[in-house]
Design a protein around this motif. Structure first.
Motif, PDB file in Angstrom:
ATOM      1  N   SER A 290      43.778  49.660  35.546  1.00  0.00           N
ATOM      2  CA  SER A 290      43.965  49.486  36.997  1.00  0.00           C
ATOM      3  C   SER A 290      44.459  48.082  37.314  1.00  0.00           C
ATOM      4  O   SER A 290      45.307  47.882  38.181  1.00  0.00           O
ATOM      5  N   TYR A 291      43.897  47.091  36.588  1.00  0.00           N
ATOM      6  CA  TYR A 291      44.316  45.705  36.828  1.00  0.00           C
ATOM      7  C   TYR A 291      45.763  45.507  36.402  1.00  0.00           C
ATOM      8  O   TYR A 291      46.548  44.880  37.095  1.00  0.00           O
ATOM      9  N   LYS A 292      46.076  46.078  35.221  1.00  0.00           N
ATOM     10  CA  LYS A 292      47.422  45.859  34.681  1.00  0.00           C
ATOM     11  C   LYS A 292      48.484  46.532  35.558  1.00  0.00           C
ATOM     12  O   LYS A 292      49.571  46.020  35.744  1.00  0.00           O
ATOM     13  N   ARG A 293      48.127  47.727  36.082  1.00  0.00           N
ATOM     14  CA  ARG A 293      49.120  48.443  36.887  1.00  0.00           C
ATOM     15  C   ARG A 293      49.233  47.910  38.318  1.00  0.00           C
ATOM     16  O   ARG A 293      50.324  47.784  38.853  1.00  0.00           O
ATOM     17  N   TYR A 294      48.066  47.659  38.950  1.00  0.00           N
ATOM     18  CA  TYR A 294      48.092  47.473  40.409  1.00  0.00           C
ATOM     19  C   TYR A 294      47.703  46.082  40.899  1.00  0.00           C
ATOM     20  O   TYR A 294      47.794  45.817  42.081  1.00  0.00           O
ATOM     21  N   ILE A 295      47.234  45.205  40.007  1.00  0.00           N
ATOM     22  CA  ILE A 295      46.790  43.884  40.489  1.00  0.00           C
ATOM     23  C   ILE A 295      47.614  42.763  39.857  1.00  0.00           C
ATOM     24  O   ILE A 295      48.293  42.003  40.552  1.00  0.00           O
ATOM     25  N   PHE A 296      47.561  42.670  38.524  1.00  0.00           N
ATOM     26  CA  PHE A 296      48.211  41.537  37.843  1.00  0.00           C
ATOM     27  C   PHE A 296      49.696  41.358  38.188  1.00  0.00           C
ATOM     28  O   PHE A 296      50.167  40.223  38.265  1.00  0.00           O
ATOM     29  N   PRO A 297      50.466  42.451  38.374  1.00  0.00           N
ATOM     30  CA  PRO A 297      51.893  42.225  38.657  1.00  0.00           C
ATOM     31  C   PRO A 297      52.134  41.403  39.922  1.00  0.00           C
ATOM     32  O   PRO A 297      53.169  40.746  40.045  1.00  0.00           O
ATOM     33  N   THR A 298      51.196  41.418  40.882  1.00  0.00           N
ATOM     34  CA  THR A 298      51.463  40.665  42.124  1.00  0.00           C
ATOM     35  C   THR A 298      50.438  39.566  42.422  1.00  0.00           C
ATOM     36  O   THR A 298      50.727  38.659  43.198  1.00  0.00           O
ATOM     37  N   ILE A 299      49.228  39.660  41.837  1.00  0.00           N
ATOM     38  CA  ILE A 299      48.193  38.681  42.212  1.00  0.00           C
ATOM     39  C   ILE A 299      47.567  38.026  40.978  1.00  0.00           C
ATOM     40  O   ILE A 299      46.991  38.713  40.128  1.00  0.00           O
ATOM     41  N   PRO A 300      47.649  36.702  40.883  1.00  0.00           N
ATOM     42  CA  PRO A 300      46.980  36.018  39.764  1.00  0.00           C
ATOM     43  C   PRO A 300      45.461  36.026  39.962  1.00  0.00           C
ATOM     44  O   PRO A 300      44.979  35.720  41.057  1.00  0.00           O
ATOM     45  N   ILE A 301      44.735  36.408  38.908  1.00  0.00           N
ATOM     46  CA  ILE A 301      43.261  36.456  38.981  1.00  0.00           C
ATOM     47  C   ILE A 301      42.686  35.442  37.999  1.00  0.00           C
ATOM     48  O   ILE A 301      42.922  35.537  36.791  1.00  0.00           O
ATOM     49  N   ASP A 302      41.929  34.476  38.515  1.00  0.00           N
ATOM     50  CA  ASP A 302      41.310  33.479  37.643  1.00  0.00           C
ATOM     51  C   ASP A 302      39.940  33.929  37.155  1.00  0.00           C
ATOM     52  O   ASP A 302      39.525  33.580  36.056  1.00  0.00           O
ATOM     53  N   GLU A 303      39.237  34.681  38.011  1.00  0.00           N
ATOM     54  CA  GLU A 303      37.869  35.117  37.663  1.00  0.00           C
ATOM     55  C   GLU A 303      37.669  36.567  38.020  1.00  0.00           C
ATOM     56  O   GLU A 303      37.954  36.979  39.144  1.00  0.00           O
ATOM     57  N   LEU A 304      37.146  37.316  37.054  1.00  0.00           N
ATOM     58  CA  LEU A 304      36.776  38.716  37.323  1.00  0.00           C
ATOM     59  C   LEU A 304      35.243  38.764  37.261  1.00  0.00           C
ATOM     60  O   LEU A 304      34.657  38.435  36.223  1.00  0.00           O
ATOM     61  N   ILE A 305      34.619  39.108  38.368  1.00  0.00           N
ATOM     62  CA  ILE A 305      33.150  39.079  38.415  1.00  0.00           C
ATOM     63  C   ILE A 305      32.611  40.501  38.483  1.00  0.00           C
ATOM     64  O   ILE A 305      32.916  41.249  39.424  1.00  0.00           O
ATOM     65  N   ILE A 306      31.815  40.853  37.485  1.00  0.00           N
ATOM     66  CA  ILE A 306      31.304  42.225  37.394  1.00  0.00           C
ATOM     67  C   ILE A 306      29.928  42.349  38.046  1.00  0.00           C
ATOM     68  O   ILE A 306      29.050  41.514  37.836  1.00  0.00           O
ATOM     69  N   GLY A 307      29.769  43.389  38.856  1.00  0.00           N
ATOM     70  CA  GLY A 307      28.482  43.673  39.491  1.00  0.00           C
ATOM     71  C   GLY A 307      28.137  45.142  39.328  1.00  0.00           C
ATOM     72  O   GLY A 307      28.901  45.908  38.736  1.00  0.00           O
ATOM     73  N   GLY A 308      26.990  45.538  39.858  1.00  0.00           N
ATOM     74  CA  GLY A 308      26.546  46.923  39.682  1.00  0.00           C
ATOM     75  C   GLY A 308      25.844  47.063  38.342  1.00  0.00           C
ATOM     76  O   GLY A 308      25.951  46.175  37.459  1.00  0.00           O
ATOM     77  N   GLY A 309      25.129  48.170  38.156  1.00  0.00           N
ATOM     78  CA  GLY A 309      24.322  48.356  36.950  1.00  0.00           C
ATOM     79  C   GLY A 309      25.110  48.302  35.653  1.00  0.00           C
ATOM     80  O   GLY A 309      24.573  47.943  34.603  1.00  0.00           O
TER      81      GLY A 309
END
Ligand code: ATP
Ligand code: AH0
Length: 395
Positions: A290-309
């Protein structure tokens, strides 16, 4: 103006009710939020079973849904009482309860026969009566009435809590379903992107239930000892959902019991640990993809923070980290927050907006035609309101 509120969340994992007691200052994007206390009230196994039955199109019936709506109302009220007791804060000084409810069915797209709709139950009148407190519920319906998916709704709260002027962040929730909020560096609310990435723990949990008689893979121990069948996981990723461009949302309708049944029918020759390892890899892959297809091509992400169980599943976390080698992967705990409490806190923030007659959907995330005020407000009985709550406030 300071408010005390309880946010209630019972998500698609059907593990229990999360209740967060919070202090809120102000409203809007500059709201200040402090977590006072938090509890999870596990569902009694018979109730969890009833919820799953209600969600299953082949097993559900209207009498069961009718009864469960009230039964959950009592349990939600109980969770509110317990978190207040734990914090030694009298219930009568709580300003409002924001209750997400239990999603029983979610139909953001339909084949034409059924109408686009969503249903969260846990009767607000019962909660309001039992606690003597105003309840905001039914958060998803107004967004859907405005043409949106009714989900995800947490992005507004993520924006309030995690936006940064110096780095781009994504908040990846791994509950029953996985969903992401993307907060570009220096984002305005309109820049926020969010969508469901696919399954969270749903497929893993369901396999553990059937193959191991346990409700989840604690710390990812079975996945760690099984063999990953990458080509099988990759074939599951061919589902239409993953090809849909966001905004998009999903649920048990797609990744619930029918999905697991198919896995068990087609790959029953594989050892249990291999199936759990492969389902865990599939979950990690669906997030990374999902990140490779829909996020990384347009938005640089420095931190990915995981939540939930799912943040507690070490094997899943390691797989995600390996699939995204150029991204810094953290958990809520790493940055001083709580993976478990996050969504319940988020609903308290959304409820606060509703009480202030302010919109809190993110139209770009849900696909709604515009910003709308979320939720229905249920007031407690007048005698409780006047005699107990207001009297107490004036002294
Ligand atoms: N120690 C652990 N090891 C592995 N998995 C865990 C652990 N603790 C919790 N989980 C997983 O987390 C799940 C619960 O997650 P969470 O409470 O975030 O889901 P939810 O809020 O119900 O779902 P959603 O966010 O989709 O609505 C459990 O069902 C289990 O799969
Ligand atoms: C319909 C529904 O209950 N959706 C949930 C579910 O659980 C995770 C994901 O799917 C997300 O879309 C949503 O919950 C979170 C709290 C949200 O609305 O942001």
């Amino acid at each position: 103006m300071e408010k005390l509120a309880v946010g209630l969340m019972s998500g698609t994992s059907v593990d229990g009710i999360d209740a967060a007691l919070v202090r809120l200052n102000g409203f809007g994007i500059h709201t200040k939020v402090e977590l006072i206390d938090f509890i999870t009230l596990p569902f009694p196994p018979a109730v969890a079973e009833e919820i799953l039955q209600c969600m299953d199109i082949n097993e559900s019936n209207s009498a069961l849904i009718c009864s469960l709506n009230f039964k959950l109302g009592y349990l939600f009220a109980d969770a509110v009482k317990k978190v207040c007791e734990k914090a030694s804060i009298p219930l009568r000084i709580i300003d409002f309860i924001a209750s997400h409810g239990q999603t029983i069915y979610h139909l953001p797209q339909t084949d034409g026969r059924l109408v686009k709709s969503t249903l969260q139950i846990g009767e607000p009148a019962v909660i309001a009566y039992e606690t003597g407190t105003t309840v905001i519920s039914n958060f998803r319906t107004m967004d859907m009435a405005a043409g949106g998916e009714g989900a995800p709704l947490v992005p507004y709260a993520d924006y309030v809590l995690y936006r940064s002027n110096t780095i781009g962040r994504s908040l990846q929730n791994i509950g029953g379903i996985g969903n992401v909020t993307v907060l570009p560096k220096q984002a305005k609310l309109d820049d926020v992107i969010a969508f469901d990435t696919g399954p969270g723990n749903m497929v893993i949990d369901s396999l553990c239930n059937i193959l191991k008689g346990e409700s989840y893979d604690q710390d990812g121990k079975w996945a760690a000892q099984g063999k990953i069948h990458k080509e099988i996981a990759q074939s599951w990723l061919e589902m239409d959902f993953f090809k849909m461009v966001p905004p998009k949302s999903t649920g048990r309708e797609l990744f619930g019991s029918q999905f697991t049944k198919q896995i068990l029918q087609n790959w029953s020759h594989l050892p249990a640990d291999d199936l759990i390892a492969t389902a865990t890899y599939f979950t990690a892959l669906s997030i990374a993809d999902s990140y490779k297809r829909y996020i990384f091509p347009t938005i640089p992400i420095d931190e990915l923070i995981i939540g939930g169980g799912g943040g507690y599943n070490k094997t899943l976390l390691q797989m995600i980290t390996e699939l995204l080698p150029n991204t810094k992967v953290l958990t809520q705990e790493d940055i001083g927050f709580s993976s478990e409490a996050k969504e319940a806190i988020a609903f308290a923030i959304l409820g606060n907006e509703t009480m202030n007659r302010e919109p809190s959907n993110v139209p770009k995330a849900t696909g709604a035609k515009g910003a709308v005020i979320l939720g229905s407000i249920t007031l407690p009985p007048r005698n409780i309101l006047l005699e107990e709550k207001y009297e107490d406030h004036s002294t």
